[in-house]
Motif scaffolding. Sequence first.
Motif, short mmCIF file in Angstrom:
data_model
loop_
_atom_site.label_atom_id
_atom_site.label_comp_id
_atom_site.label_asym_id
_atom_site.label_seq_id
_atom_site.Cartn_x
_atom_site.Cartn_y
_atom_site.Cartn_z
N VAL A 44 0.92 -94.90 -34.70
CA VAL A 44 0.86 -96.01 -35.67
C VAL A 44 -0.45 -95.96 -36.44
O VAL A 44 -0.67 -96.75 -37.34
N GLY A 45 -1.31 -95.03 -36.08
CA GLY A 45 -2.57 -94.84 -36.78
C GLY A 45 -3.08 -93.43 -36.51
O GLY A 45 -2.72 -92.81 -35.51
N VAL A 60 -2.83 -96.07 -41.30
CA VAL A 60 -2.06 -96.85 -40.33
C VAL A 60 -0.69 -97.18 -40.93
O VAL A 60 -0.55 -97.31 -42.14
N ASP A 61 0.29 -97.30 -40.06
CA ASP A 61 1.58 -97.85 -40.43
C ASP A 61 2.13 -98.54 -39.19
O ASP A 61 2.67 -97.89 -38.29
N ALA A 62 1.93 -99.84 -39.13
CA ALA A 62 2.37 -100.64 -37.99
C ALA A 62 3.65 -101.40 -38.32
O ALA A 62 4.01 -102.35 -37.63
N LYS A 77 1.30 -100.66 -44.13
CA LYS A 77 1.02 -99.22 -44.24
C LYS A 77 -0.13 -99.08 -45.21
O LYS A 77 -0.01 -99.47 -46.37
N VAL A 138 -5.09 -102.10 -34.15
CA VAL A 138 -4.91 -100.74 -34.67
C VAL A 138 -6.11 -100.34 -35.53
O VAL A 138 -6.64 -99.23 -35.40
N ILE A 139 -6.55 -101.24 -36.39
CA ILE A 139 -7.70 -100.96 -37.25
C ILE A 139 -8.94 -100.67 -36.41
O ILE A 139 -9.65 -99.69 -36.65
N GLU A 142 -8.63 -97.18 -34.68
CA GLU A 142 -8.84 -96.05 -35.59
C GLU A 142 -10.27 -96.01 -36.11
O GLU A 142 -10.86 -94.93 -36.24
#
Length: 187
Positions: A44-45, A60-62, A77, A138-139, A142
């Motif tokens: 997701v990242g 990212v694409d969650a 995304k 997620v941010i 990453e």
Amino acid sequence: MIYPVTVYGDPLLRKVAEPIDTNSEELKELVDNMYATMYHSDGVGLAAPQIGKSLRIFVVDASSAADEDEPELEGFKKAFINPEILERTGDEWVMNEGCLSLPEIREDISRPERVKIKYLDENLEEHIEEYGGFAARVIQHEYDHLDGILLIDYLSPLKKRMLKGKLTAISKGKVKTSYRIVLPGKK
């Protein structure tokens, strides 16, 4: 192009990444290739150090995590170019995380609930935005890669010792993945 993923043990994963040249003609291609690699690896990242490039960029694409609890993830995304986390706020909360550079390892990691970040998007437009919940997680995950930090750095010394065998196996390529990997010291 789908890049192989750099795995634990490679010193590049521990380096602070360099700002990316926004005038680079290869920037759009890099972003496209990072998305392709992330999707191919079921992530997701993905941060540039994970594909062997010491550059301050991640994608990212969650969207797949969108549900009734976090509908804002629908269409989430983005490419984050030369990002800077301005603040982390809210209560710490624990979630089980994995990492493409640490295949077969999943651990409960505590992170702040919210994050405020400044970055350039893939059109080189500057944004200052706040995110919460899974998007913030997620941010932060990453972004850590850009500072040479891995999720195992949040674990207790005891837990790290318990994972030593798995980490050694990863660094030697004795791990099963659905994606290509690059072992430490290899190209």
